[in-house]
Design a protein around this motif. Structure first.
Motif, PDB file in Angstrom:
ATOM      1  N   GLU A 581       0.822  -1.217   0.000  1.00  0.00           N
ATOM      2  CA  GLU A 581       0.000   0.000   0.000  1.00  0.00           C
ATOM      3  C   GLU A 581       0.854   1.264   0.000  1.00  0.00           C
ATOM      4  N   LYS A 584       2.897   4.080  -4.006  1.00  0.00           N
ATOM      5  CA  LYS A 584       1.864   5.014  -4.462  1.00  0.00           C
ATOM      6  C   LYS A 584       1.746   5.061  -5.979  1.00  0.00           C
ATOM      7  N   ASP A 585       2.793   4.639  -6.648  1.00  0.00           N
ATOM      8  CA  ASP A 585       2.824   4.633  -8.101  1.00  0.00           C
ATOM      9  C   ASP A 585       3.912   3.649  -8.501  1.00  0.00           C
ATOM     10  N   THR A 668      10.297   9.332   0.901  1.00  0.00           N
ATOM     11  CA  THR A 668       9.865   8.931  -0.433  1.00  0.00           C
ATOM     12  C   THR A 668      11.049   8.362  -1.199  1.00  0.00           C
ATOM     13  N   VAL A 747       3.666  13.640   1.958  1.00  0.00           N
ATOM     14  CA  VAL A 747       4.748  12.662   1.799  1.00  0.00           C
ATOM     15  C   VAL A 747       6.084  13.343   1.509  1.00  0.00           C
ATOM     16  N   ASN A 754       2.224  15.885  -7.508  1.00  0.00           N
ATOM     17  CA  ASN A 754       0.962  15.143  -7.481  1.00  0.00           C
ATOM     18  C   ASN A 754       0.440  14.857  -8.876  1.00  0.00           C
ATOM     19  N   GLY A 759      -0.685   7.776  -9.159  1.00  0.00           N
ATOM     20  CA  GLY A 759      -1.084   7.311  -7.839  1.00  0.00           C
ATOM     21  C   GLY A 759      -1.269   8.416  -6.827  1.00  0.00           C
ATOM     22  N   LEU A 760      -0.742   9.607  -7.107  1.00  0.00           N
ATOM     23  CA  LEU A 760      -0.887  10.747  -6.197  1.00  0.00           C
ATOM     24  C   LEU A 760      -1.926  11.752  -6.691  1.00  0.00           C
ATOM     25  N   ARG A 919      -5.516  12.923  -2.653  1.00  0.00           N
ATOM     26  CA  ARG A 919      -4.885  11.712  -2.146  1.00  0.00           C
ATOM     27  C   ARG A 919      -3.610  12.049  -1.370  1.00  0.00           C
ATOM     28  N   ASN A 920      -2.957  13.127  -1.775  1.00  0.00           N
ATOM     29  CA  ASN A 920      -1.701  13.526  -1.145  1.00  0.00           C
ATOM     30  C   ASN A 920      -1.728  15.030  -0.896  1.00  0.00           C
TER      31      ASN A 920
END
Length: 931
Positions: A581, A584-585, A668, A747, A754, A759-760, A919-920
């Motif tokens: 999880e 994120k990408d 990250t 993050v 983003n 994914g962000l 999401r972020n």
């Protein structure tokens, strides 16, 4: 006839002596004027002090001595918060405060006496920095007592000290060769040194080790053991010991000179007397003189002397500088900064000494706790074992770089690490052509001239033993410099052997050239290599062989340490739990830790598939700023193996449980295009007893320590446009502090990232309006909602006095020139769940103005937590508004014109309004530490 010739010879001798003395005096005068010119042009420029570590606040102790307070800092109003009633700064304090901040050139006697009688001037105990420069503080107080409290007076004194050192360089080179020309050339090089020219004014603390090494070696070469009587020679041995530690009163780095002089004195006396007894006496007298000087210096300090015990702390974080300098991966995740080094030490202490405790960050005083210093030594030892082979392998390269003053690291437009533009401003105008056409070229060639000077000394020198200790001091110092903190600010002592050796090298080249030109019959030339040159050549060859053998042994040693490190990580990975999880990408891993919910120490191991020609992996550690703690970003770069699967292991330990860190933390990992993160597992580091880790490895590899990463190429800057250009940063690792923190997401990535990673990317929402003009934001479900390009613009209501016209491509708003007025509002929007929501307004600016967004509640409650950011999409400006809302909250979006400079007012064409769920989100919006 004979008497006439003798008289003529005497006259020529007297004339030659006058010429030589005049030339030397002119050179010394030029040296003094050059330093005065630097003080005159640079001392008030803030950019001149960007890299300064002089800590002028230490001279508050000098003012304390003048005020009769003893060795303590004169108090400032900030030192007595709340104790004196009125918290404002009294006008009497302003001159003194501005003076210490270098914002004022001098303080009058009346101003100082007036302030010293106020209660705010009450003494403050000296700290460890003050007690590390006791003679500096006392001598400065004496100068100010005699000539007035003035920075120009202080700069005049240090210019005189610098000029004295130039004279000593002349005397040393002359003594070693017997040649006036060698002395003049060495003094000329010393005058031209850019580092000494700037640091003499910028930071006495950093340049004083050079000055006092010059004084000590000058005493050794020119006086020690040069008398005919034993009594006077014994006095010189005693005096040499005292002089060798004189610089400790300015900076503790001066300790490094004493061991070399002790060994040099013993060898010199042994070679001269041919018996061990005189050399033993000389050594004992030297030690007595050194002990006496140290005792004298300590007696002038405060009774509650605080020793500078953080040398291991500095040497530990120096590992980051060493890796950057050598282009190695920062595998042990050691940043070049104080605070995180302390937190790493607190974690290491917890794992290796569970029964003991070191004070938390809030309890630390300059990282001087004895137990913490023990931990730093242990961590430094572990890091050195891991890097042993690379450091030994790169030692010759470092010596050459250090001789060239980090030429490989210096940015374009710098000389000896100094900015050429500032150098030109600080130089005497009439001397600029001399620097441009001659002296700067000689400085650039100084490493080569130094090597030629060594050969000249052993070929034609008059005092080879003492000269060898002086010139080879550069090798000794470079090893210690590299092992401690190899940065330009510690260059000082390296310049003494370079200047003297460079002068000897120029003199040797001149002698050789003259010999070849004047000796036209080459058949008569017979080359005989002197015995001392042969000894030096054999010693050099022996040292090279020993170095090669040591590297061979160290190679296997470092391979074993690296293997143990990787094997321990692999064992943890076998017991790890899946954490997909956090991917994120396909190219991004991210984890965030909250200090209010501290958990066990964690690490992560990522499985990565690399492309055939991958660029570097980037790992980014972010500690967000909080009250009382500065934020910090630590970035490391890692080289991937092309075209194969591999692993990246990183420790992500929050120090809330170990050192008192109260900052939110995020880590990250970004892999380059063409590569992908295919797996992620969480490691339990509760029982980890080693240093932190951040390294790439693959199955079957056996490397001697850290892999090679490389360095920034010429012209390349920091990897992030907001990072300042620090000389200690490079491709291995970078540290940044003054960052626009409001642009970072939770993050730790810049907000615009983003939109680079699916994914962000925020989740688009549609608005469904009922009869009550209340829109519900929700995920699109119906086909019509999926077709919505944004919120309906026709619902945008203009404020009174704003002209509205609807066009095909948007809604036009014409506003009269009123400052900071609401120009339009959007109907209430209700959110279905708690989270952070993003509103995006794209527009065209037809007349000057500044459109900002604001979310307000209409139920009487205060505005929600929010942040407005500007962006651009092509040629169109975009405003983004992040809002933190709870489930069921309703907000109204307002558009405000904050700036109008056109008398005709402002005009905007609103082209689209869109709503998203983040999401972020921005860390300042999602984080509630300040709520």
């Amino acid at each position: 006839m004979e008497a006439t010739m003798i008289a003529g010879g005497r006259a020529r001798f007297r004339f030659g002596t006058v010429i030589r003395v005049t030339l030397l005096f002119a050179l010394l005068a030029a040296h003094f004027l050059a330093r005065q010119q630097t003080a005159k042009t640079m001392s008030r420029q803030a950019v001149f002090y960007d890299q300064s570590q002089n800590y002028p606040e230490c001279y508050r102790c000098s003012l304390g001595l003048l005020a009769g307070q003893g060795f303590s800092r004169i108090g400032f109003p900030i030192d007595h918060p709340g104790a004196l009633g009125d918290s404002s700064t009294p006008p009497e304090a302003n001159p003194v405060i501005e003076f210490i901040k270098l914002e004022r050139a001098q303080i009058s006697s009346d101003e100082f006496k007036t302030y010293s009688k106020t209660p705010q001037a009450g003494p403050i105990p000296a700290n460890y920095l003050d007690t590390s420069r006791i003679l500096d503080v006392h001598l400065t107080a004496f100068i100010w007592r005699m000539f007035g409290i003035s920075w120009p007076v202080f700069f005049t004194f240090v210019s005189l000290v610098s000029t004295l050192c130039c004279l000593l360089v002349f005397l040393m080179a002359r003594q070693l060769t017997g040649s006036y020309g060698a002395g003049i050339l060495a003094a000329l090089l010393f005058l031209a040194l850019p580092f000494e020219n700037q640091q003499a004014i910028r930071s006495v603390r950093d340049i004083s080790p050079l000055w006092f090494a010059t004084v000590a070696f000058g005493f050794f070469v020119c006086l020690a053991g040069n008398f005919a009587t034993r009594k006077w020679n014994y006095l010189t041995y005693l005096g040499l010991g005292a002089v060798s530690l004189l610089g400790v009163g300015w900076r503790s780095d001066a300790f490094l000179v004493s061991p070399v002089l002790l060994v040099g004195l013993v060898v010199f006396v042994l070679a001269k007397q041919r018996h061990w007894a005189p050399s033993l006496v000389a050594g004992c007298l030297f030690a007595s003189g050194a002990a006496g000087m140290y005792t004298f210096i300590r007696s002038l300090g405060p009774p509650e002397y605080v020793p500078s015990g953080n040398a291991s702390h500095v040497a530990l974080y120096g590992d980051a500088s060493r890796c950057n300098l050598m282009g190695l991966e920062n595998s042990l995740q050691i940043p070049r900064e104080d605070v995180q080094t302390f937190f790493n030490g607190a974690w290491y202490q917890h794992g290796n000494h569970p029964g003991t405790r070191i004070p938390s960050y809030q309890e630390q005083v300059n990282f001087l706790d004895p137990q913490y210093c023990v931990v730093c030594r242990e961590m430094y030892r572990d890091a050195m074992k891991y890097h042993l082979f690379q450091y030994l392998r790169y030692c010759p390269e470092f010596y050459l770089q250090a001789s060239g003053v980090f030429g490989a690291l210096s940015e374009p437009g710098r000389l000896q690490g100094e900015d050429v533009g500032l150098l030109r401003q600080s130089r005497l105008p009439w001397a600029l052509p001399i620097y441009d056409w001659c002296l700067d070229y000689l400085i650039a060639m100084l490493p080569f001239l130094h090597i030629i000077g060594l050969l000249t000394l052993f070929w034609a020198g008059r005092d080879k033993i003492r000269g060898a200790f002086l010139l080879l001091f550069s090798l000794y110092y470079s090893v210690i410099w590299f092992a401690a903190l190899p940065e330009e600010k510690h260059l000082g002592q390296m310049l003494l052997p370079l200047a003297v050796g460079g002068g000897l090298g120029l003199w040797g080249l001149a002698k050789a050239l003259g010999f070849l030109i004047l000796r036209l019959d080459f058949q008569d030339i017979s080359i005989v290599i002197p015995k001392h040159v042969r000894i030096f050549a054999w010693a050099t060859l022996g040292a090279a062989v020993c170095w090669a053998l040591t590297c061979v042994v160290a190679y296997r040693y470092s391979v074993r340490h690296r293997d143990h490190y990787v094997n321990d990580i692999t064992e943890l990975a076998a017991r790890a739990i899946e954490a997909k999880e956090l991917i994120k990408d396909s190219r991004l891993f991210a984890v965030a830790l909250d200090p209010r919910s501290p958990s066990r120490p964690k690490g992560y191991i990522l499985t990565i598939q690399a492309s055939s020609k991958p660029s570097l992996l980037t790992c980014r550690h972010v500690q967000f700023p909080t009250r009382g703690m500065q934020g910090r970003i630590f970035v490391t770069h890692h080289k991937l193996y092309p075209g194969r699967g591999q692993y990246f292991a990183v420790s992500c330990v929050h120090s809330a449980l170990y050192g008192g860190d109260i900052r939110p933390y995020a880590c990250t990992v970004v892999v380059p295009p063409g590569c992908s993160i295919v797996g992620c597992r969480e490691l339990d580091l509760s029982a980890w007893k080693r240093l932190p880790f951040s390294t790439i490895f693959c199955d079957g590899e056996h490397l001697p320590g850290s892999p090679v990463v490389g360095k920034f190429h010429e012209g390349e800057g920091p990897s992030d446009p907001f990072f300042a250009s620090y000389t200690c940063n490079n491709l291995s690792s970078e540290v940044a502090y003054d960052y626009p923190w409001d642009l970072l997401t939770a993050v730790g990535l810049p907000f615009d990232q983003n939109f680079n990673y699916p994914g962000l990317a925020p989740e688009r929402l549609a608005a469904v309006f009922g009869l009550e003009s209340l829109g519900n934001l929700q995920r699109p479900t119906a086909l019509e909602e999926f077709r919505q390009e944004g919120l309906p613009l026709e619902l945008l209501a203009a404020a009174p006095g704003v002209e509205v016209s609807v066009r095909e491509n948007g809604v036009e708003l014409q506003i009269s020139p009123v400052p900071s007025a609401v120009v339009a509002e959007y109907p209430l929007l209700r959110v279905p769940s708690s989270g952070v929501y993003l509103f995006k307004v794209k527009y065209q600016q037809l007349r000057p103005g500044d459109l900002i967004l604001k979310a307000v509640r209409k139920d009487g409650k205060g505005p929600p937590k929010q942040c407005c950011l500007p962006q651009m999409e092509g040629d169109c400006p975009v405003k983004l508004l992040e809002v933190k809302l709870n489930a069921g909250d309703s907000v109204q979006l307002q558009m405000i014109n904050q700036l109008s400079t056109d008398p005709a007012g402002s005009e905007f064409l609103i082209q689209g309004i869109q709503a998203y769920r983040e999401r972020n989100p921005l860390w300042e919006v999602v984080d509630s530490l300040e709520d």
